[in-house]
Enzyme design. Structure first.
Site, short mmCIF file in Angstrom:
data_model
loop_
_atom_site.label_atom_id
_atom_site.label_comp_id
_atom_site.label_asym_id
_atom_site.label_seq_id
_atom_site.Cartn_x
_atom_site.Cartn_y
_atom_site.Cartn_z
N LYS A 195 36.50 -22.68 -53.98
CA LYS A 195 36.50 -22.47 -52.53
C LYS A 195 36.54 -23.83 -51.87
O LYS A 195 35.61 -24.62 -51.99
CB LYS A 195 35.24 -21.70 -52.12
CG LYS A 195 35.12 -21.51 -50.61
CD LYS A 195 33.97 -20.61 -50.25
CE LYS A 195 33.79 -20.54 -48.74
NZ LYS A 195 32.69 -19.63 -48.37
N LYS A 248 40.32 -19.76 -52.99
CA LYS A 248 40.26 -19.53 -51.55
C LYS A 248 40.39 -20.84 -50.79
O LYS A 248 39.74 -21.81 -51.18
CB LYS A 248 38.91 -18.88 -51.25
CG LYS A 248 38.62 -18.64 -49.80
CD LYS A 248 37.22 -18.13 -49.65
CE LYS A 248 36.93 -18.03 -48.17
NZ LYS A 248 35.53 -17.80 -47.89
C1 PBG Z 1 30.83 -17.83 -46.20
C2 PBG Z 1 32.23 -17.39 -46.09
C3 PBG Z 1 33.24 -17.92 -45.28
C4 PBG Z 1 34.38 -17.16 -45.50
C5 PBG Z 1 34.05 -16.18 -46.43
N1 PBG Z 1 32.72 -16.35 -46.79
C6 PBG Z 1 33.17 -19.00 -44.28
C7 PBG Z 1 32.91 -20.36 -44.71
O1 PBG Z 1 32.69 -20.66 -45.88
O2 PBG Z 1 32.90 -21.21 -43.83
C8 PBG Z 1 35.70 -17.37 -44.85
C9 PBG Z 1 36.62 -16.20 -44.89
C10 PBG Z 1 37.74 -16.27 -43.93
O3 PBG Z 1 38.01 -17.31 -43.29
O4 PBG Z 1 38.42 -15.25 -43.79
N2 PBG Z 1 29.93 -16.76 -46.25
#
Ligand code: PBG
Length: 325
Positions: A195, A248
């Site tokens: 991520k 991601k």
């Molecule tokens: C954190 C989380 C995020 C997203 C999914 N889980 C935000 C982040 O890490 O800042 C982003 C998903 C998206 O942008 O669609 N719980």
């Protein structure tokens, strides 16, 4: 000379040779759930996406099930007044997401695979993904809280818990807790393995009210200038027992996904087409700059072609409903 053009001669021939498809079973549909009843609250930065209360969520899930979507990913959105330093609302026994899981499972049983996001950022008063120490997230003291949150979701009947906090060792901490409680067979883990710290999460932070109140997430989410670390993150999560793995955002990180899938072909790979990817297409098509249907088909099929077994997409419902895919 090989006559490739014979494969492209007309639509029927092109269809016959198309070897990548995206169908209902490929999708995981994300939902934002909030307290209350009768709520369907549009999210301004993500046209077509809403926050739902549990009752309206059940109605929407009935609709997406009819389209063939059978996997959902839940995010809890709580009021600021219940947020605290430790994100207690995330893992309280009567937490919002657990109650949502109980309601979904009560109504639809195994017809829907319920995946819950496990992270503290939506629940902490500072908007970071764990406990703070010296103005930074403290990895090791956050692990038991993520494990407790995962445990509560598992107890409610979640099929998968998906830790997205990017704490080192989070899969192991959760796996160990679930095994100790005897829930490891029922509840599997979808690891947000690679991520990246991405500007593409912007609209989500509006939707989930989870923007950090200071700084950014670069000390825990990955630097987008790294490739090999992404593969290492995937490998480490698999080593810790991750059942499914994820890269991601999707589009900008398809190289990482392809390499990860090639290296671990037996582990299901999930791609998250994140909020910014969705909103970018929505905005450009609203302006008339791009053709929405063609852009969405090309984007989703490209993600699948790059190695995704499943795609988390805010477009899932529209793709199947409006365009009859
Ligand atoms: C954190 C989380 C995020 C997203 C999914 N889980 C935000 C982040 O890490 O800042 C982003 C998903 C998206 O942008 O669609 N719980």
């Amino acid at each position: 000379m090989k006559r490739f053009r014979e494969y492209r001669i007309d639509q029927a021939t092109r269809d016959r040779y198309a070897d990548v498809k995206v169908t209902a079973n490929d999708f995981i549909y994300p939902y934002f759930v909030t307290e209350g009843t009768g709520i369907i609250e549009p999210i301004a930065s993500m046209p077509g996406i809403n926050r739902y209360s549990i009752d309206t969520l059940l109605t929407d899930i009935a609709e997406v099930l009819k389209l063939g979507i059978n996997k959902v990913l839940l995010f809890g959105v709580v009021e600021n007044c219940v947020k605290d330093e430790k994100g207690s609302a995330a893992y309280a026994p009567d937490n919002l997401v657990s109650r949502t899981v109980v309601a979904i499972k009560g109504q639809f049983g195994d017809k829907v695979t319920v995946i819950t996001d496990v992270c503290l950022c939506e629940y902490t008063s500072h908007g970071h993904c764990g406990l703070l120490k010296n103005n930074d997230v403290d990895n090791d003291s956050t692990l038991p809280l993520l494990a407790e949150m995962a445990y509560q979701h598992a107890l409610a009947g979640a099929d998968f818990v998906a830790p997205s906090a990017m704490m080192d060792g989070q899969i192991e901490a959760i796996k160990t807790k679930l095994a100790k409680e005897g829930l490891h067979q029922k509840t599997k883990t979808l690891a947000y393995s690679a991520k990246y710290a991405s500007a593409f999460y912007g609209p989500f932070r509006d939707a989930a009210d989870s923007a950090p109140s200071f700084g950014d997430r670069k000390t825990y989410q990955m630097d987008y200038r790294t490739l090999h670390q992404g593969i290492e993150e995937i490998a480490a999560d698999i080593e810790e027992g991750a059942d499914w793995t994820m890269v991601k955002p999707a589009k900008q990180y398809m190289d990482v996904m392809s390499r990860g899938k090639a290296k671990f072909p037996n582990i299901p790979m999930v791609a998250y087409q994140v909020s910014g990817e969705y909103s970018m297409i929505k905005a450009a098509t609203k302006m008339g700059y791009l053709d929405e249907k063609r852009i969405v088909f090309e984007s989703l099929i490209a993600i699948k072609r790059a190695g995704a077994d499943y795609i988390i997409s805010y477009y899932a419902k529209e793709y199947l409903e409006k365009w009859n895919a």
